[in-house]
Motif scaffolding. Structure first.
Motif, PDB file in Angstrom:
ATOM      1  N   GLU A 223       4.834   3.916  -4.213  1.00  0.00           N
ATOM      2  CA  GLU A 223       4.853   3.748  -5.656  1.00  0.00           C
ATOM      3  C   GLU A 223       5.845   4.708  -6.305  1.00  0.00           C
ATOM      4  O   GLU A 223       6.103   5.786  -5.798  1.00  0.00           O
ATOM      5  N   HIS A 250      -1.495  -2.961  -4.718  1.00  0.00           N
ATOM      6  CA  HIS A 250      -1.858  -1.543  -4.588  1.00  0.00           C
ATOM      7  C   HIS A 250      -0.737  -0.650  -5.134  1.00  0.00           C
ATOM      8  O   HIS A 250      -0.964   0.200  -5.996  1.00  0.00           O
ATOM      9  N   GLU A 251       0.472  -0.848  -4.645  1.00  0.00           N
ATOM     10  CA  GLU A 251       1.573   0.042  -5.049  1.00  0.00           C
ATOM     11  C   GLU A 251       1.941  -0.163  -6.520  1.00  0.00           C
ATOM     12  O   GLU A 251       2.287   0.788  -7.217  1.00  0.00           O
ATOM     13  N   HIS A 254      -0.472   1.566  -8.811  1.00  0.00           N
ATOM     14  CA  HIS A 254      -0.194   3.012  -8.798  1.00  0.00           C
ATOM     15  C   HIS A 254       0.769   3.431  -9.917  1.00  0.00           C
ATOM     16  O   HIS A 254       0.789   4.599 -10.306  1.00  0.00           O
ATOM     17  N   GLU A 284      -6.421   6.786  -5.273  1.00  0.00           N
ATOM     18  CA  GLU A 284      -6.243   5.793  -4.211  1.00  0.00           C
ATOM     19  C   GLU A 284      -7.365   4.756  -4.229  1.00  0.00           C
ATOM     20  O   GLU A 284      -7.125   3.562  -4.105  1.00  0.00           O
ATOM     21  N   HIS A 352      -9.339   6.763   0.840  1.00  0.00           N
ATOM     22  CA  HIS A 352      -9.050   5.527   0.099  1.00  0.00           C
ATOM     23  C   HIS A 352     -10.305   4.640   0.069  1.00  0.00           C
ATOM     24  O   HIS A 352     -10.700   4.115  -0.965  1.00  0.00           O
TER      25      HIS A 352
END
Ligand SMILES: [Zn+2]
Length: 564
Positions: A223, A250-251, A254, A284, A352
């Motif tokens: 990210e 996910h990224e 972020h 996370e 995570h």
């Protein structure tokens, strides 16, 4: 960058209005400190200036004329043995990823206003980055952090654009040499749907423009504030054009939760290892939570067929690794980039996963307490509104925000499950939606139903060439029979172990029930243990509706299952 010589790239750093003496350094990325200072070659300074290495990552420059050009080469790190991590610098005759922490030095003691970059690369290559263009292959950044936080993708890139939340989103794809065609319309549908859903959730795009840097033949992602690097192998996309969407989600999320809503202890540039924070479980875990929930809300294809299946799978992984239930999420957060199992009594929790389950539990708790009027969504948005400044957030900030959102006493939850290592009893939370989980520990078997040898024993080569034991769980059979993480293997049975190949060979030749003599070194002393090779058990988690649920449980369950 020279496509004919991809062993290194060359950097000229031109400095004006500089003091007589100052330092330059290679910054350590908080998440992957790969010590790129090791690859700096032939550094020198022009115009009567001199440069001397002060420490591994730091050089001192003396520039009596108030300016100089520092030149150096960056040798490309050795090729990764298998698939390449998408966040690391690489170069091929077809392009590569440069810039960022892996390429540029920074000035740790000085404010640098509007650093500019000019890329010199083969004419056929395109240049993609979140940096603001200021001319042909020229870019600017407001400050050094933005410059280092903006990797640059080079090569014959495919490009698509869309607008979401009034912000331009540019999607680039770098093809490897033997690329496989894939359905780019479906691929883009996924990326765009994700962007729209996420922006709507957070109430707007926090950036003027966002750049996706997808790469063939690579895995993983990293990210950044206004961009993201992502591995998206074309053969995988050919099988399923949505196959990399969860990692992308996910990224991308972020960019809000981690890059802007930062845990205190993270942020800024530092050449020393940095980024240690007790709040990583939130950054996370809640990011994973939303990667799942927002893709479901957007109606996009997702790997786990239902939300129940998804949480069952999380709980199985949570229970399987004793570190998750023994080490508190705050302690696991602090250890994540600072020693891992070595500082956690050999336990290797997945912070995570712990965080995603904490997010799920908090959400259920808030929904029950507020009759479904509020959820962890309100906590996330409130955290974003209050703590996305430079100070970052603390554990107390999370707890206070949850308490205010929920209107309930959450101190026991945070004391037990965040600060102490009390395992989550998920039935306590699932009752909010009238569901119960059951756990059955079953022997681990292969596809044919045959019991398999406990694989939680690994070995890795140290810098001195020894084969060091790593036991994934200090409560597994390997550890209880006398081995420890850190032991140096000499032999297993008849097999000497001096390499990864020999370790694999020794492991392959073992069968369940064999007594195997293991010779190893611990603190310099040679030791011997006779160990019985064994199978192991894995948890099977089932979540089922309870009999006779109340009306509120049914109502909350419906919304929860639909990820609403
Ligand atoms: Zn992450």
């Amino acid at each position: 960058v020279d496509s004919a010589d991809t062993t290194h790239l060359h950097v000229d750093m031109r400095l004006t209005d500089a003091p007589r003496t100052f330092r330059v350094a290679i910054a350590a990325h908080p998440e992957y400190n790969e010590r790129f200072w090791r690859y700096v070659r032939n550094i020198r300074a022009t115009a009567g200036a001199s440069i001397v290495r002060e420490d591994s990552a730091v050089w001192r420059v003396t520039a009596p004329g108030g300016g100089t050009t520092i030149s150096y080469s960056m040798q490309l790190p050795p090729r990764e043995p298998s698939v390449r991590g998408s966040w690391r610098m690489f170069l091929t005759p077809r392009g590569g990823l440069v810039g960022g922490y892996d390429t540029f030095m920074y000035l740790p003691d000085l404010e640098v206003r509007n650093p500019r970059v000019t890329i010199v690369a083969p004419a056929a290559w395109r240049v993609a980055s979140a940096l603001a263009p200021s001319g042909e292959r020229r870019f600017t950044a407001p400050d050094q952090l933005t410059l280092l936080d903006s990797p640059i993708l080079l090569g014959e890139l495919r490009e698509w654009r869309f607008t979401a939340g009034r912000a331009l989103h540019r999607v680039y794809y770098w093809n490897a040499a033997n690329t496989t065609p894939f359905d780019s319309v479906a691929f883009l549908t996924g990326v765009r749907g994700l962007a729209e859903e996420t922006i709507e959730f957070f109430g707007g795009a926090p950036y003027p423009e966002f750049t996706f840097l997808f790469q063939d033949a690579a895995y993983g992602g990293l990210e950044h504030m206004n961009s993201v690097t992502l591995g998206a192998p074309s053969d995988q996309l050919a099988r399923n054009p949505y196959g990399t969407l969860e990692e992308t989600a996910h990224e991308f999320i972020h960019s809000w939760n981690l890059m802007r809503l930062r845990p205190s202890g993270r942020g800024g540039l530092d050449y020393r290892p940095n980024g240690q924070t007790s709040g990583l479980w939130w950054s996370e875990g809640l990011t994973l939570y939303y990667a799942d929930v927002l893709l479901r809300r957007a109606g996009l294809p997702i790997e786990d067929s239902s939300r129940v299946t998804h949480v069952e799978e999380l709980l199985e992984r949570y229970l399987f690794n004793a570190g998750n239930t023994r080490i508190s999420p705050e302690r696991a957060s602090l250890a994540e980039y600072a020693g891992g199992p070595e500082v956690l009594d050999g336990y290797d929790p997945n912070v995570h996963l712990q965080g995603e389950l904490l997010g799920t539990a908090l959400d259920l708790m808030i929904r029950r307490a507020t009759g479904g009027r509020r959820s962890v969504d309100d906590v996330m948005r409130s955290m974003m509104a209050r703590f996305s400044g430079p100070r970052g957030f603390t554990g107390a900030d999370i707890e206070n925000t949850v308490r205010e959102t929920c209107g309930c006493d959450v101190s026991a939850f945070f004391t037990d499950h965040v600060r102490k290592g009390v395992p989550l009893d998920f039935n306590q939370f699932l009752s909010a939606i009238g569901m119960r989980m059951s756990v059955e520990w079953k022997p681990a078997v292969d596809d044919s139903g045959k019991a398999i040898l406990d694989y939680r024993l690994r070995a890795g080569e140290t810098e001195s060439g020894a084969m060091r034991v790593y036991i994934m769980d200090p409560e597994s059979g390997w550890a209880t029979s006398g081995l420890r993480t850190g032991d140096e293997l000499v032999s297993i049975g008849q097999q000497a172990v001096t390499s990864q190949a020999e370790f694999r060979e020794a492991f392959r030749s073992m069968a369940i029930g064999d007594t195997v003599r293991v010779v190893f070194k611990r603190s310099g002393a040679v030791m011997t243990k006779d160990i019985v090779a064994a199978g192991f058990r894995v948890p099977d988690v089932q979540i089922r509706p309870i009999a006779n649920p109340a009306a509120q449980q049914l109502q909350l369950r419906k919304a929860w299952i639909e990820a609403k």
